[in-house]
Design a protein around this motif. Sequence first.
Motif, short mmCIF file in Angstrom:
data_model
loop_
_atom_site.label_atom_id
_atom_site.label_comp_id
_atom_site.label_asym_id
_atom_site.label_seq_id
_atom_site.Cartn_x
_atom_site.Cartn_y
_atom_site.Cartn_z
N ILE A 35 0.76 -1.23 -0.08
CA ILE A 35 0.00 -0.01 0.06
C ILE A 35 0.82 1.27 -0.10
O ILE A 35 1.66 1.40 1.00
N ALA A 36 0.56 2.06 -1.10
CA ALA A 36 1.67 3.31 -1.27
C ALA A 36 1.24 4.39 -0.55
O ALA A 36 0.66 5.50 -1.06
N GLY A 37 0.87 4.09 0.77
CA GLY A 37 0.25 5.47 1.44
C GLY A 37 0.01 5.00 3.00
O GLY A 37 0.63 4.31 3.32
N HIS A 38 -0.92 5.69 3.69
CA HIS A 38 -1.53 5.34 4.97
C HIS A 38 -2.59 4.02 5.04
O HIS A 38 -3.12 4.04 3.89
N VAL A 39 -2.63 3.55 6.15
CA VAL A 39 -3.77 2.61 6.37
C VAL A 39 -4.45 3.18 7.66
O VAL A 39 -3.78 3.91 8.44
N SER A 40 -5.75 3.01 7.76
CA SER A 40 -6.60 3.25 9.07
C SER A 40 -6.51 2.31 10.10
O SER A 40 -5.64 1.37 9.87
N VAL A 43 3.50 -1.06 4.13
CA VAL A 43 2.62 0.08 4.08
C VAL A 43 3.68 1.20 3.94
O VAL A 43 4.35 1.39 4.76
N ALA A 44 3.83 2.07 2.92
CA ALA A 44 4.76 3.19 2.61
C ALA A 44 4.98 4.02 3.87
O ALA A 44 5.85 4.52 4.37
N LYS A 45 3.54 4.46 4.45
CA LYS A 45 3.50 5.53 5.40
C LYS A 45 2.96 4.57 6.68
O LYS A 45 3.55 3.81 7.04
N SER A 46 2.05 5.38 7.53
CA SER A 46 1.46 5.13 8.90
C SER A 46 0.47 4.38 8.88
O SER A 46 -0.34 4.20 7.86
N GLY A 47 0.09 3.89 10.16
CA GLY A 47 -1.26 3.12 10.39
C GLY A 47 -1.83 3.74 11.37
O GLY A 47 -1.44 4.64 12.27
N GLY A 48 -3.22 3.31 11.60
CA GLY A 48 -4.12 3.84 12.46
C GLY A 48 -4.23 2.99 13.82
O GLY A 48 -3.12 2.52 14.18
N VAL A 49 -5.25 3.15 14.64
CA VAL A 49 -5.52 2.41 15.78
C VAL A 49 -5.65 0.90 15.72
O VAL A 49 -6.41 0.37 14.66
N GLU A 81 5.14 11.52 7.03
CA GLU A 81 5.69 12.83 7.71
C GLU A 81 4.35 13.33 8.77
O GLU A 81 4.70 13.85 9.94
N GLU A 82 3.36 13.11 8.27
CA GLU A 82 1.89 13.57 8.99
C GLU A 82 1.86 13.00 10.33
O GLU A 82 1.31 13.90 11.25
N LEU A 134 9.98 1.48 10.32
CA LEU A 134 11.29 2.02 9.42
C LEU A 134 11.53 3.36 10.11
O LEU A 134 12.76 3.76 10.29
N ASN A 135 10.38 4.21 10.34
CA ASN A 135 10.47 5.68 10.59
C ASN A 135 11.41 6.24 9.92
O ASN A 135 12.41 7.12 10.25
N ILE A 136 11.10 6.40 8.60
CA ILE A 136 12.14 7.09 7.75
C ILE A 136 12.29 8.69 7.84
O ILE A 136 13.11 9.16 7.34
#
Length: 234
Positions: free
Chosen positions: A14-19, A33-39, A114-115, A134-136
Amino acid sequence: MGVANSSNPKEINIAGHVSDLFASYAVSGTFRVAKSGGVRNLLLIKAGIPEEWRNLNFDKYKDFTNDEILKELRIKYQKRRGYLDNLGWNRFIKTFEEKLNKRKPPVAIYGLGEEKGMGDYFMEYAQGGIGIVLNIFNHEYPMGYYICSGMTAGAAYIRGKIRDEQLGVGVKKIDYLTEEDKRFLKNEIKAFLDQFLNIEIDKNYDRRLKIFAELYEKDPEYILSEFCKVIPLN
């Protein structure tokens, strides 16, 4: 919300966030997951399935009647019963233990955007899966609270700082990696970079991922030294 819940894929990228609740109850597979995840991402993630189960062919049953399926199941049951009687209970159970020991646990790896960082209750009640962050963007504290709360098996590898009060119940943080940990992470990081490095996600993310990749290529041991590991107390 709930993407890949109870899933058993080969891989999902997934090239973004997930919920929330991403890959909760996942049985096996690789999730990137390229970015972050939710709860509650990776809630109750499982420990994998024996490889032979993956290779089962159910196509032959699609034209079977219910009676034919029941007949097939009875034959399988009788064969297994005979196998049990021949081996004895202890040796019979040992064959299942060997199959379970060969299974590959599901792995989920996040770049983190970043967000935002990771939501609370990451890997809550995990039962054997592996989570990697990874916390890029080099957030000082990339994670939420109640990390791995109630985990009974598995591990989380997190690059960045974690306060003691962020940890969930029944887990501990280890500030070093074994050589086996490092080999595992190197394989997963390479696969993550191969997947996301040369696609356009957004300009800032692409730039930071490239910086991370260059730093990692130059000195992988330095990047790996910034990881900690969260595992069950018992």
